[in-house]
Motif scaffolding. Structure first.
Motif, PDB file in Angstrom:
ATOM      1  N   ARG A 134      -5.683 -13.670   5.190  1.00 11.25           N
ATOM      2  CA  ARG A 134      -4.691 -13.209   4.514  1.00 11.25           C
ATOM      3  C   ARG A 134      -3.414 -14.101   4.861  1.00 11.25           C
ATOM      4  NH1 ARG A 134      -5.186  -9.116   7.578  1.00 11.25           N
ATOM      5  NH2 ARG A 134      -2.981  -8.629   7.469  1.00 11.25           N
ATOM      6  N   ALA A 135      -2.460 -14.114   3.946  1.00  8.87           N
ATOM      7  CA  ALA A 135      -1.227 -14.779   4.417  1.00  8.87           C
ATOM      8  C   ALA A 135      -0.054 -14.387   3.279  1.00  8.87           C
ATOM      9  CB  ALA A 135      -1.329 -16.365   4.330  1.00  8.87           C
ATOM     10  N   ASN A 136       1.045 -14.014   3.819  1.00 10.99           N
ATOM     11  CA  ASN A 136       2.073 -13.759   2.665  1.00 10.99           C
ATOM     12  C   ASN A 136       2.886 -15.027   2.666  1.00 10.99           C
ATOM     13  OD1 ASN A 136       3.839 -13.725   4.868  1.00 10.99           O
ATOM     14  ND2 ASN A 136       4.270 -11.438   4.605  1.00 10.99           N
ATOM     15  N   GLY A 137       4.167 -14.975   1.904  1.00  9.83           N
ATOM     16  CA  GLY A 137       4.861 -16.076   1.743  1.00  9.83           C
ATOM     17  C   GLY A 137       5.518 -16.560   2.929  1.00  9.83           C
ATOM     18  N   ASN A 138       5.943 -15.544   3.890  1.00  5.63           N
ATOM     19  CA  ASN A 138       6.579 -16.055   5.071  1.00  5.63           C
ATOM     20  C   ASN A 138       5.859 -16.622   5.948  1.00  5.63           C
ATOM     21  OD1 ASN A 138       9.192 -15.079   4.404  1.00  5.63           O
ATOM     22  ND2 ASN A 138       8.875 -13.103   4.872  1.00  5.63           N
ATOM     23  N   ASP A 139       4.302 -16.387   5.794  1.00  6.39           N
ATOM     24  CA  ASP A 139       3.292 -17.257   6.940  1.00  6.39           C
ATOM     25  C   ASP A 139       3.257 -18.645   6.497  1.00  6.39           C
ATOM     26  OD1 ASP A 139       2.784 -14.722   8.140  1.00  6.39           O
ATOM     27  OD2 ASP A 139       1.173 -14.295   6.548  1.00  6.39           O
ATOM     28  N   LEU A 140       3.667 -18.903   5.369  1.00  9.08           N
ATOM     29  CA  LEU A 140       3.199 -20.312   4.996  1.00  9.08           C
ATOM     30  C   LEU A 140       4.516 -21.154   4.602  1.00  9.08           C
ATOM     31  CD1 LEU A 140       0.199 -19.613   2.696  1.00  9.08           C
ATOM     32  CD2 LEU A 140       0.196 -20.420   5.124  1.00  9.08           C
ATOM     33  N   PHE A 141       5.668 -20.418   4.124  1.00 10.46           N
ATOM     34  CA  PHE A 141       6.912 -21.086   3.946  1.00 10.46           C
ATOM     35  C   PHE A 141       7.867 -20.436   4.524  1.00 10.46           C
ATOM     36  CE2 PHE A 141       3.853 -20.746   0.147  1.00 10.46           C
ATOM     37  CZ  PHE A 141       3.897 -22.115  -0.201  1.00 10.46           C
ATOM     38  N   ASN A 182       0.513  -3.155   9.862  1.00 10.53           N
ATOM     39  CA  ASN A 182       0.857  -2.994   8.542  1.00 10.53           C
ATOM     40  C   ASN A 182       1.518  -4.382   8.454  1.00 10.53           C
ATOM     41  OD1 ASN A 182       0.059  -1.145   6.938  1.00 10.53           O
ATOM     42  ND2 ASN A 182       1.832   0.381   7.727  1.00 10.53           N
ATOM     43  N   THR A 183       1.478  -5.294   9.498  1.00  9.97           N
ATOM     44  CA  THR A 183       1.981  -6.558   9.145  1.00  9.97           C
ATOM     45  C   THR A 183       0.781  -7.575   8.789  1.00  9.97           C
ATOM     46  OG1 THR A 183       1.557  -7.146  11.485  1.00  9.97           O
ATOM     47  CG2 THR A 183       3.893  -6.401  10.915  1.00  9.97           C
ATOM     48  N   VAL A 184       1.073  -8.844   8.400  1.00 12.35           N
ATOM     49  CA  VAL A 184       0.140  -9.648   7.767  1.00 12.35           C
ATOM     50  C   VAL A 184      -0.205 -10.688   8.572  1.00 12.35           C
ATOM     51  CG1 VAL A 184      -0.052 -11.516   5.711  1.00 12.35           C
ATOM     52  CG2 VAL A 184       1.491  -9.488   5.476  1.00 12.35           C
ATOM     53  N   ALA A 185       0.697 -11.360   9.435  1.00  7.33           N
ATOM     54  CA  ALA A 185       0.086 -12.460  10.138  1.00  7.33           C
ATOM     55  C   ALA A 185      -0.721 -11.915  11.623  1.00  7.33           C
ATOM     56  CB  ALA A 185       1.084 -13.503  10.545  1.00  7.33           C
ATOM     57  N   LEU A 186      -1.801 -12.827  12.051  1.00  4.29           N
ATOM     58  CA  LEU A 186      -2.372 -12.404  13.192  1.00  4.29           C
ATOM     59  C   LEU A 186      -1.200 -13.191  14.035  1.00  4.29           C
ATOM     60  CD1 LEU A 186      -5.911 -13.055  12.313  1.00  4.29           C
ATOM     61  CD2 LEU A 186      -5.146 -10.890  12.809  1.00  4.29           C
ATOM     62  N   GLY A 192       0.978  -9.012  -3.433  1.00  3.84           N
ATOM     63  CA  GLY A 192       1.666  -9.173  -2.277  1.00  3.84           C
ATOM     64  C   GLY A 192       1.379 -10.093  -1.380  1.00  3.84           C
ATOM     65  N   GLU A 193       0.195 -10.576  -1.272  1.00  6.32           N
ATOM     66  CA  GLU A 193      -0.154 -11.833  -0.436  1.00  6.32           C
ATOM     67  C   GLU A 193      -1.222 -12.508  -1.231  1.00  6.32           C
ATOM     68  OE1 GLU A 193      -0.430  -9.385   4.001  1.00  6.32           O
ATOM     69  OE2 GLU A 193      -2.231  -9.209   2.588  1.00  6.32           O
ATOM     70  N   PHE A 194      -1.456 -13.668  -0.459  1.00 10.74           N
ATOM     71  CA  PHE A 194      -2.308 -14.561  -0.929  1.00 10.74           C
ATOM     72  C   PHE A 194      -3.843 -14.344  -0.173  1.00 10.74           C
ATOM     73  CE2 PHE A 194       1.500 -17.240  -1.538  1.00 10.74           C
ATOM     74  CZ  PHE A 194       1.254 -17.542  -2.987  1.00 10.74           C
ATOM     75  N   GLU A 195      -4.930 -14.737  -0.828  1.00  8.47           N
ATOM     76  CA  GLU A 195      -6.068 -14.340  -0.148  1.00  8.47           C
ATOM     77  C   GLU A 195      -6.643 -15.963  -0.145  1.00  8.47           C
ATOM     78  OE1 GLU A 195      -5.068 -10.610  -1.964  1.00  8.47           O
ATOM     79  OE2 GLU A 195      -5.678 -12.540  -2.937  1.00  8.47           O
ATOM     80  N   PHE A 196      -7.076 -16.205   1.072  1.00  6.82           N
ATOM     81  CA  PHE A 196      -7.775 -17.713   1.188  1.00  6.82           C
ATOM     82  C   PHE A 196      -9.249 -17.341   1.476  1.00  6.82           C
ATOM     83  CE2 PHE A 196      -3.432 -18.860   1.643  1.00  6.82           C
ATOM     84  CZ  PHE A 196      -3.277 -19.898   0.924  1.00  6.82           C
ATOM     85  N   LEU A 197     -10.122 -18.256   0.737  1.00 12.29           N
ATOM     86  CA  LEU A 197     -11.532 -18.180   1.098  1.00 12.29           C
ATOM     87  C   LEU A 197     -11.960 -19.439   1.835  1.00 12.29           C
ATOM     88  CD1 LEU A 197     -14.534 -17.290   0.481  1.00 12.29           C
ATOM     89  CD2 LEU A 197     -14.425 -18.509  -1.730  1.00 12.29           C
ATOM     90  N   VAL A 198     -12.789 -19.027   2.908  1.00 15.52           N
ATOM     91  CA  VAL A 198     -13.047 -20.280   3.868  1.00 15.52           C
ATOM     92  C   VAL A 198     -14.781 -20.395   3.346  1.00 15.52           C
ATOM     93  CG1 VAL A 198     -13.411 -20.932   5.963  1.00 15.52           C
ATOM     94  CG2 VAL A 198     -11.224 -19.783   5.439  1.00 15.52           C
ATOM     95  N   LYS A 199     -15.027 -21.627   3.078  1.00 13.68           N
ATOM     96  CA  LYS A 199     -16.567 -21.589   2.974  1.00 13.68           C
ATOM     97  C   LYS A 199     -17.085 -23.020   3.963  1.00 13.68           C
ATOM     98  CE  LYS A 199     -16.404 -22.472  -1.508  1.00 13.68           C
ATOM     99  NZ  LYS A 199     -16.756 -22.590  -3.011  1.00 13.68           N
ATOM    100  N   VAL A 200     -17.969 -22.401   4.956  1.00  8.49           N
ATOM    101  CA  VAL A 200     -18.652 -23.228   5.858  1.00  8.49           C
ATOM    102  C   VAL A 200     -20.139 -23.750   5.091  1.00  8.49           C
ATOM    103  CG1 VAL A 200     -19.101 -23.594   8.327  1.00  8.49           C
ATOM    104  CG2 VAL A 200     -17.063 -22.038   7.408  1.00  8.49           C
ATOM    105  N   TYR A 201     -20.149 -24.843   5.215  1.00 13.77           N
ATOM    106  CA  TYR A 201     -21.677 -25.462   4.787  1.00 13.77           C
ATOM    107  C   TYR A 201     -22.199 -25.850   6.135  1.00 13.77           C
ATOM    108  CZ  TYR A 201     -19.724 -24.981   0.233  1.00 13.77           C
ATOM    109  OH  TYR A 201     -19.149 -24.319  -0.895  1.00 13.77           O
ATOM    110  N   LEU A 202     -23.452 -25.204   6.682  1.00 12.46           N
ATOM    111  CA  LEU A 202     -24.099 -25.411   7.763  1.00 12.46           C
ATOM    112  C   LEU A 202     -25.605 -25.947   7.525  1.00 12.46           C
ATOM    113  CD1 LEU A 202     -23.279 -22.152   9.789  1.00 12.46           C
ATOM    114  CD2 LEU A 202     -22.234 -24.242  10.322  1.00 12.46           C
ATOM    115  N   GLY A 203     -25.706 -27.160   7.983  1.00 15.70           N
ATOM    116  CA  GLY A 203     -27.216 -27.635   7.863  1.00 15.70           C
ATOM    117  C   GLY A 203     -28.003 -27.227   8.905  1.00 15.70           C
TER     118      GLY A 203
END
Length: 481
Positions: free
Chosen positions: A322-329, A190-194, A297-308
């Motif tokens: 996923r990241a909550n405020g305490n992960d980033l600030f 139930n925690t956010v950060a890896l 409750g949390e931020f969601e970040f989308l990662v897009k990788v472009y592969l040739g």
């Protein structure tokens, strides 16, 4: 009806039901505490037919205020309609603290088309909460779920990367996580950060992940011109008395490129304003805490990788974290004229987010990575093209019995340039944070450093810091899976 109109009508009825029914309040609290997507989210269509303590159902209670056609509209237009229980400042309200006997929450509506946040109260009716304000009284939020998608059971989209969720109600809707990073059905944590790894900043606890081969590659090439990933993926290294073009080796599939660290850059207040720019986004609680909780409750970040690809067709790989405020600030304090003075600072989030296996037989020698903070799920497809490089020293070797990389770096063969077409997606409302380019030949590790931890000196690799935009920095490394 628009989605906003549906949410408003539903929220108005829900405020009345929550005021009248303690069993309905108990249901919402119980389901929120399950945190099936790591947030306090309750899917309405998942629980609408749960039999409550007084033998009613949530849909039955709502049907006093909403007609049958409206419920059909929810199922077919906004099937991931969600009731979110926020964690509010000064322990004023949360799912854990909700006293269902006396706490009758108002209902807020998460929208993206106005500055204020509409809300409903059983006594005063509809009112608007200023976008800059955070309530300190019981309130829940009606929204669309950014982490879970819903669709007809017969036409379920296969584009989601996470697991499916069995509904407990009478419905043709099947739910699925948009990515497995949001799947907490087993209540794994139930925690956010890896947990962090040693490839990151000494500001966090250094927990070792398998970066040993990266460290070995750094030692091998410390005073020699070469590519770290040649050793990680192909076991290639310079040997005394052997031509650099004579060494060869097959691809090792147990390694994968990973994002092992992410941090926002610049002024902390500006960075927060960038990723929390809409009325429904998480907001800072106050100067004493960097936690940013309100309608999300949390931020969601989308990662897009472009592969040739060598097939000359580019691919867009998408994943999330996923990241909550305490992960980033963070917040620091010191003495000032008015007493304690608090200020925010930026923190690095250590993580292990697998992306792809960098096999030069399949992919170009450089990839592009884009990061977005997720606000919406509606996307638009775009087509673009770019010129990318491919290694020319990949081929079948009879002595190995498989395809190998022949020689260090590009070997004696000329590299190949091809124009690749990509189909990319742009998501409406998302905050785009920019793109970085990662090259196969970039050094993965740039130095070895150490910190004192519990009386012991711990050594950790300092990873290449070159992957940054004006908004963020990524740390990339191939890790053993």
């Amino acid at each position: 009806m628009t989605n906003t109109e549906i949410k408003k009508e539903f929220g108005k009825a829900l405020s009345k039901v929550l005021a009248e029914s303690a069993p309905a309040r108990e249901l919402i609290k119980k389901e929120a505490l399950e945190k099936i997507d790591y947030d306090y989210d309750v899917l309405y269509l998942m629980v609408k037919d749960e039999v409550l303590g007084d033998n009613t159902t949530l849909e039955g209670l709502l049907s006093k205020y909403l007609d049958k056609d409206f419920f059909y509209l929810i199922e077919n237009q906004i099937s991931n309609l969600t009731i979110f229980v926020p964690e509010l400042p000064e322990d004023s309200f949360s799912a854990e603290l909700w006293n269902i006997k006396i706490d009758i929450p108002d209902v807020a509506i998460r929208t993206f088309d106005q500055e204020g946040i509409p809300a409903y109260n059983i006594q005063k009716g509809e009112y608007v909460i200023d976008a800059a304000e955070i309530p300190t009284y019981p309130i829940v939020v009606v929204k669309e779920n950014e982490r879970i998608a819903g669709g007809d059971i017969h036409t379920k989209s296969s584009s989601t990367q996470g697991g499916t969720i069995k509904t407990r109600s009478h419905s043709n809707v099947v739910f699925s996580f948009i990515d497995d990073v949001f799947n907490n059905l087993d209540n794994k944590i139930n925690t956010v950060a890896l947990k962090g790894d040693r490839g990151g900043s000494p500001r966090g606890e250094p927990v070792s992940h398998n970066l040993k081969k990266v460290e070995d590659a750094y030692s091998i090439y410390k005073n020699v011109d070469g590519w770290h990933r040649d050793y990680v993926y192909y076991n290639l290294k310079p040997e005394d008395g052997i031509s650099r073009d004579s060494v060869s080796g097959p691809f090792i599939y147990k390694f994968k490129e990973c994002i092992v660290g992410f941090e926002l850059l610049g002024n902390p207040e500006t960075a927060l304003a960038k990723i929390s720019d809409q009325a429904g986004d998480p907001k800072k609680r106050g100067y004493r805490s960097p936690q940013v909780l309100w309608t999300e409750g949390e931020f969601e970040f989308l990662v897009k990788v472009y592969l040739g690809s060598v097939s000359l067709v580019g691919s867009e790989l998408k994943t999330y974290f996923r990241a909550n405020g305490n992960d980033l600030f963070g917040a620091s304090n010191g003495s000032g004229r008015g007493g304690a003075k608090y200020s925010m600072f930026l923190k690095k989030k250590d993580m292990k987010l697998p992306l792809f296996e960098w096999n030069l037989e399949d992919y170009a020698t450089s990839v592009k990575i884009a990061i977005e903070e997720v606000d919406d799920t509606e996307s638009i497809k775009n087509t673009e093209s770019t010129t990318v490089e491919f290694a020319g020293n990949i081929g079948f070797d009879i002595s190995w019995g498989t395809t190998v990389k022949k020689g260090l770096k590009f070997g004696a063969s000329a590299k190949k340039n091809h124009i690749i077409g990509f189909e990319s997606t742009t998501t409406k409302g998302n905050d785009e944070l920019g793109e970085v380019v990662v090259n196969f030949g970039d050094p993965v590790m740039v130095e070895e450093s150490s910190i004192d931890w519990a009386g012991n000196k711990i050594f950790y690799p300092v990873l290449n810091p070159k992957y940054y935009t004006g908004w963020y920095r990524l740390y990339i490394a191939p890790e053993e899976m």
